[in-house]
Design a protein around this motif. Structure first.
Motif, short mmCIF file in Angstrom:
data_model
loop_
_atom_site.label_atom_id
_atom_site.label_comp_id
_atom_site.label_asym_id
_atom_site.label_seq_id
_atom_site.Cartn_x
_atom_site.Cartn_y
_atom_site.Cartn_z
N ARG A 1 6.29 7.87 -6.09
CA ARG A 1 6.17 9.31 -6.39
C ARG A 1 7.30 10.10 -5.73
O ARG A 1 7.91 10.97 -6.35
CB ARG A 1 4.80 9.85 -5.94
CG ARG A 1 3.67 9.51 -6.91
CD ARG A 1 2.37 10.23 -6.58
NE ARG A 1 1.73 9.70 -5.38
CZ ARG A 1 1.02 8.57 -5.32
NH1 ARG A 1 0.84 7.85 -6.40
NH2 ARG A 1 0.47 8.17 -4.19
N GLN A 2 7.58 9.80 -4.47
CA GLN A 2 8.64 10.51 -3.74
C GLN A 2 10.01 10.32 -4.39
O GLN A 2 10.80 11.25 -4.47
CB GLN A 2 8.71 10.03 -2.29
CG GLN A 2 7.56 10.45 -1.42
CD GLN A 2 7.63 9.77 -0.04
OE1 GLN A 2 8.61 9.13 0.31
NE2 GLN A 2 6.56 9.93 0.73
N ASN B 1 0.81 -1.22 0.00
CA ASN B 1 0.00 0.00 0.00
C ASN B 1 0.85 1.27 0.00
O ASN B 1 0.41 2.30 -0.50
CB ASN B 1 -0.96 0.01 1.20
CG ASN B 1 -2.05 -1.03 1.06
OD1 ASN B 1 -2.39 -1.45 -0.05
ND2 ASN B 1 -2.58 -1.48 2.19
N GLY B 2 2.06 1.21 0.55
CA GLY B 2 2.93 2.38 0.61
C GLY B 2 3.77 2.58 -0.64
O GLY B 2 4.38 3.65 -0.81
N PRO C 1 3.04 3.01 -3.98
CA PRO C 1 2.73 4.09 -4.94
C PRO C 1 3.25 5.46 -4.47
O PRO C 1 3.84 6.20 -5.25
CB PRO C 1 1.20 4.07 -5.02
CG PRO C 1 0.83 2.66 -4.70
CD PRO C 1 1.84 2.24 -3.65
N GLU C 2 3.08 5.78 -3.19
CA GLU C 2 3.56 7.06 -2.67
C GLU C 2 5.08 7.09 -2.66
O GLU C 2 5.69 8.10 -3.01
CB GLU C 2 3.02 7.31 -1.25
CG GLU C 2 3.53 8.58 -0.61
CD GLU C 2 3.27 9.85 -1.42
OE1 GLU C 2 4.06 10.80 -1.28
OE2 GLU C 2 2.30 9.91 -2.21
N LEU C 3 5.72 5.98 -2.30
CA LEU C 3 7.18 5.92 -2.32
C LEU C 3 7.70 6.13 -3.75
O LEU C 3 8.67 6.85 -3.95
CB LEU C 3 7.67 4.57 -1.77
CG LEU C 3 9.18 4.39 -1.73
CD1 LEU C 3 9.84 5.43 -0.81
CD2 LEU C 3 9.53 2.97 -1.28
#
Length: 179
Positions: A72-73, A65-66, A68-70
């Protein structure tokens, strides 16, 4: 009662910059998971990583779950896939294959075809190019690990492989992995 191990394979690709491994490994650790196996390298200007992450099903879900955000970062494309533990290799003997030649197209494909035609699995492979000492000639090297069935006649396979490589003007070695 022992819990069955569950795994997640993570593939990450993006422009190389310092801190990528730190951020990837931190997210995995913070969610209570462990990196069991990995391959990471810089190819051209891109950083590429393949990680086998172990954890309980719910902690792996948090990592998934984490991602996609990682991604992007970090400015990376990150994909993941659940997997099981590796099945026992049966009667496979690990052999190392090392090949060096003047660089030209088709070397990897030729080697892959040789082993595929004999139903021998390439388990790991790394290639690189470099300039030969003194002459600067473009050279290509391949190192791979293959799993050879124990019932295969090794001396015959080695002779076939060496003849095959000689025909392609490849300097090759096929030997058991010690240790």
């Amino acid at each position: 009662m022992a819990t069955q191990k569950t795994y997640l394979v993570i593939s990450a690709l993006g422009e190389d910059h310092p801190g990528i491994v730190n951020q990837l490994s931190r997210v995995i650790l913070e969610h209570g998971c462990n990196i069991e196996d990995s391959r990471m390298t810089v190819l051209g200007g891109e950083f590429a990583a393949m990680l086998l992450v172990e954890g309980r099903w719910n902690t792996l879900a948090k990592v998934e779950n984490g991602l996609p955000e990682l991604g992007r970062q970090l400015g990376m494309t990150i994909v993941s896939k659940r997997t099981s533990g590796r099945a026992a290799g049966g009667n496979l003997i690990p052999y190392a294959v090392d090949v060096v030649a003047m660089d030209h197209p088709g070397i990897v494909n030729n080697l892959a075809a040789f082993f595929a035609e004999r139903n021998i699995n390439i388990e790991d492979m790394a290639t690189s190019t470099y300039a030969a000492a003194h002459t600067g000639t473009p050279m290509f090297s391949v190192h791979m690990t293959v799993g050879i069935p124990a019932d295969l006649h090794i001396a015959g396979l080695r002779e076939e492989f060496m003849d095959y490589c000689d025909g392609l003007n490849l300097d090759a070695v096929l030997e058991p992995i010690k240790g």
